[in-house]
Design an enzyme around this catalytic site. Structure first.
Site, PDB file in Angstrom:
ATOM      1  N   HIS A  13      16.365  75.053  -9.488  1.00  0.00           N
ATOM      2  CA  HIS A  13      15.367  74.232  -8.804  1.00  0.00           C
ATOM      3  C   HIS A  13      13.995  74.779  -9.164  1.00  0.00           C
ATOM      4  O   HIS A  13      13.772  75.984  -9.129  1.00  0.00           O
ATOM      5  CB  HIS A  13      15.589  74.311  -7.282  1.00  0.00           C
ATOM      6  CG  HIS A  13      14.512  73.659  -6.484  1.00  0.00           C
ATOM      7  ND1 HIS A  13      14.391  72.293  -6.374  1.00  0.00           N
ATOM      8  CD2 HIS A  13      13.473  74.185  -5.779  1.00  0.00           C
ATOM      9  CE1 HIS A  13      13.341  72.009  -5.622  1.00  0.00           C
ATOM     10  NE2 HIS A  13      12.760  73.134  -5.249  1.00  0.00           N
ATOM     11  N   ALA A 194       7.276  79.006 -11.811  1.00  0.00           N
ATOM     12  CA  ALA A 194       7.674  80.048 -12.767  1.00  0.00           C
ATOM     13  C   ALA A 194       8.286  81.264 -12.073  1.00  0.00           C
ATOM     14  O   ALA A 194       8.199  82.391 -12.584  1.00  0.00           O
ATOM     15  CB  ALA A 194       6.481  80.469 -13.643  1.00  0.00           C
ATOM     16  N   ARG A 195       8.870  81.041 -10.911  1.00  0.00           N
ATOM     17  CA  ARG A 195       9.477  82.127 -10.117  1.00  0.00           C
ATOM     18  C   ARG A 195       8.454  83.177  -9.664  1.00  0.00           C
ATOM     19  O   ARG A 195       8.813  84.285  -9.287  1.00  0.00           O
ATOM     20  CB  ARG A 195      10.617  82.824 -10.890  1.00  0.00           C
ATOM     21  CG  ARG A 195      11.791  81.900 -11.224  1.00  0.00           C
ATOM     22  CD  ARG A 195      12.487  81.447  -9.939  1.00  0.00           C
ATOM     23  NE  ARG A 195      13.763  80.779 -10.166  1.00  0.00           N
ATOM     24  CZ  ARG A 195      13.936  79.454 -10.146  1.00  0.00           C
ATOM     25  NH1 ARG A 195      12.914  78.641  -9.923  1.00  0.00           N
ATOM     26  NH2 ARG A 195      15.134  78.938 -10.308  1.00  0.00           N
ATOM     27  N   LEU A 196       7.163  82.818  -9.739  1.00  0.00           N
ATOM     28  CA  LEU A 196       6.128  83.747  -9.249  1.00  0.00           C
ATOM     29  C   LEU A 196       5.892  83.445  -7.765  1.00  0.00           C
ATOM     30  O   LEU A 196       4.796  83.053  -7.343  1.00  0.00           O
ATOM     31  CB  LEU A 196       4.838  83.595 -10.068  1.00  0.00           C
ATOM     32  CG  LEU A 196       4.990  83.887 -11.562  1.00  0.00           C
ATOM     33  CD1 LEU A 196       3.661  83.707 -12.299  1.00  0.00           C
ATOM     34  CD2 LEU A 196       5.510  85.308 -11.784  1.00  0.00           C
TER      35      LEU A 196
END
Ligand SMILES: Cc1cc2nc3c(=O)[nH]c(=O)nc-3n(C[C@H](O)[C@H](O)[C@H](O)COP(=O)(O)O)c2cc1C
Length: 216
Positions: A13, A194-196
């Site tokens: 996701h 970006a998973r940040l």
């Protein structure tokens, strides 16, 4: 034996509805929790008051299950259960617990750690009296966690209590009641691109809370 395989590695996701900035965070984590909870509720999350409660034995063997938060204020987070259950046995031996809420609709997680106390009998009986009658009878019929040969004996017990308490209020069983989690840390997690992801940890230091951004 047939091999078991679940194709999950490609489930992904993309998070990133919004960012979370320290300047926008209320200094009191209880306040942030209330704001986030309200958003989770209007977002259509099913049972936004459900959370995962982790307990552990004194020698560090953990267990985790969902329970329902039934009250929240500056005193802490309240839920109700059977005092003979596994969670209750672990809590009696080790009062340190962790709680996690996951509100997927708004891409947010809240983690709370703290210690736990039984609520007063008055709080337990007052809440019990407000439960639907069927749930009250269910509490009498179920010895949470005790093995059952089939469902029938429990259904039978339910009927017996239904008759026993006919035309009267169902009293609170002596083995049923509430707990209050007193938070010592809160962590607010907001999914980001970006998973940040954004994570902020509140730690109680005497009467104030420090706020630290954590790497995701
Ligand atoms: C969404 C959800 C909410 C639940 N709420 C409660 C609750 O408020 N109290 C409770 O005792 N069990 C609740 N349960 C059942 C617990 O997850 C668990 O099965 C039960 O409490 C026994 O746990 P234990 O054997 O670890 O003590 C809930 C389960 C689900 C899926």
């Amino acid at each position: 034996m047939e091999s078991i395989h679940l194709p999950v590695k490609d489930l992904r996701h993309e998070y990133g509805n919004r960012g979370l900035h320290k300047k926008d965070l209320h200094p009191n984590p209880f306040q942030v929790f209330v704001e986030w909870f309200k958003e989770a509720k209007v977002s259509g999350t099913i049972e936004p008051n459900a959370f995962f409660l982790a307990t552990a034995t004194p020698n560090g063997h953990p267990s985790c299950r969902a329970v329902l938060m039934k009250h929240f204020d500056e005193e802490g987070l309240f839920f109700f259960t059977n005092y003979g259950s596994r969670k209750a046995i672990e809590i009696t031996a080790n009062p340190y617990v962790a709680a996690t809420f996951w509100w997927s609709n708004i891409e947010r997680q809240v983690r709370i750690e703290g210690y736990i106390e039984k609520t007063s009998e008055e709080i337990s009986t007052r809440y019990f009296s407000q439960r639907p009658r069927k749930s009250q009878l269910g509490a009498w019929a179920s010895m949470q966690g005790i093995p059952l040969p089939s469902k029938a004996p429990m259904e039978e017990k339910y009927k017996q209590y239904e008759e026993k308490f006919e035309k009267q209020e169902v009293p609170c069983p002596p083995y049923w009641g509430g707990y209050r989690i007193i938070p010592t840390t809160f962590e607010f997690w907001q999914g980001s691109e970006a998973r940040l992801h954004d994570r902020f940890l509140y730690l109680k230091e005497k009467d104030t809370w420090s706020i630290t951004r954590l790497s995701p």
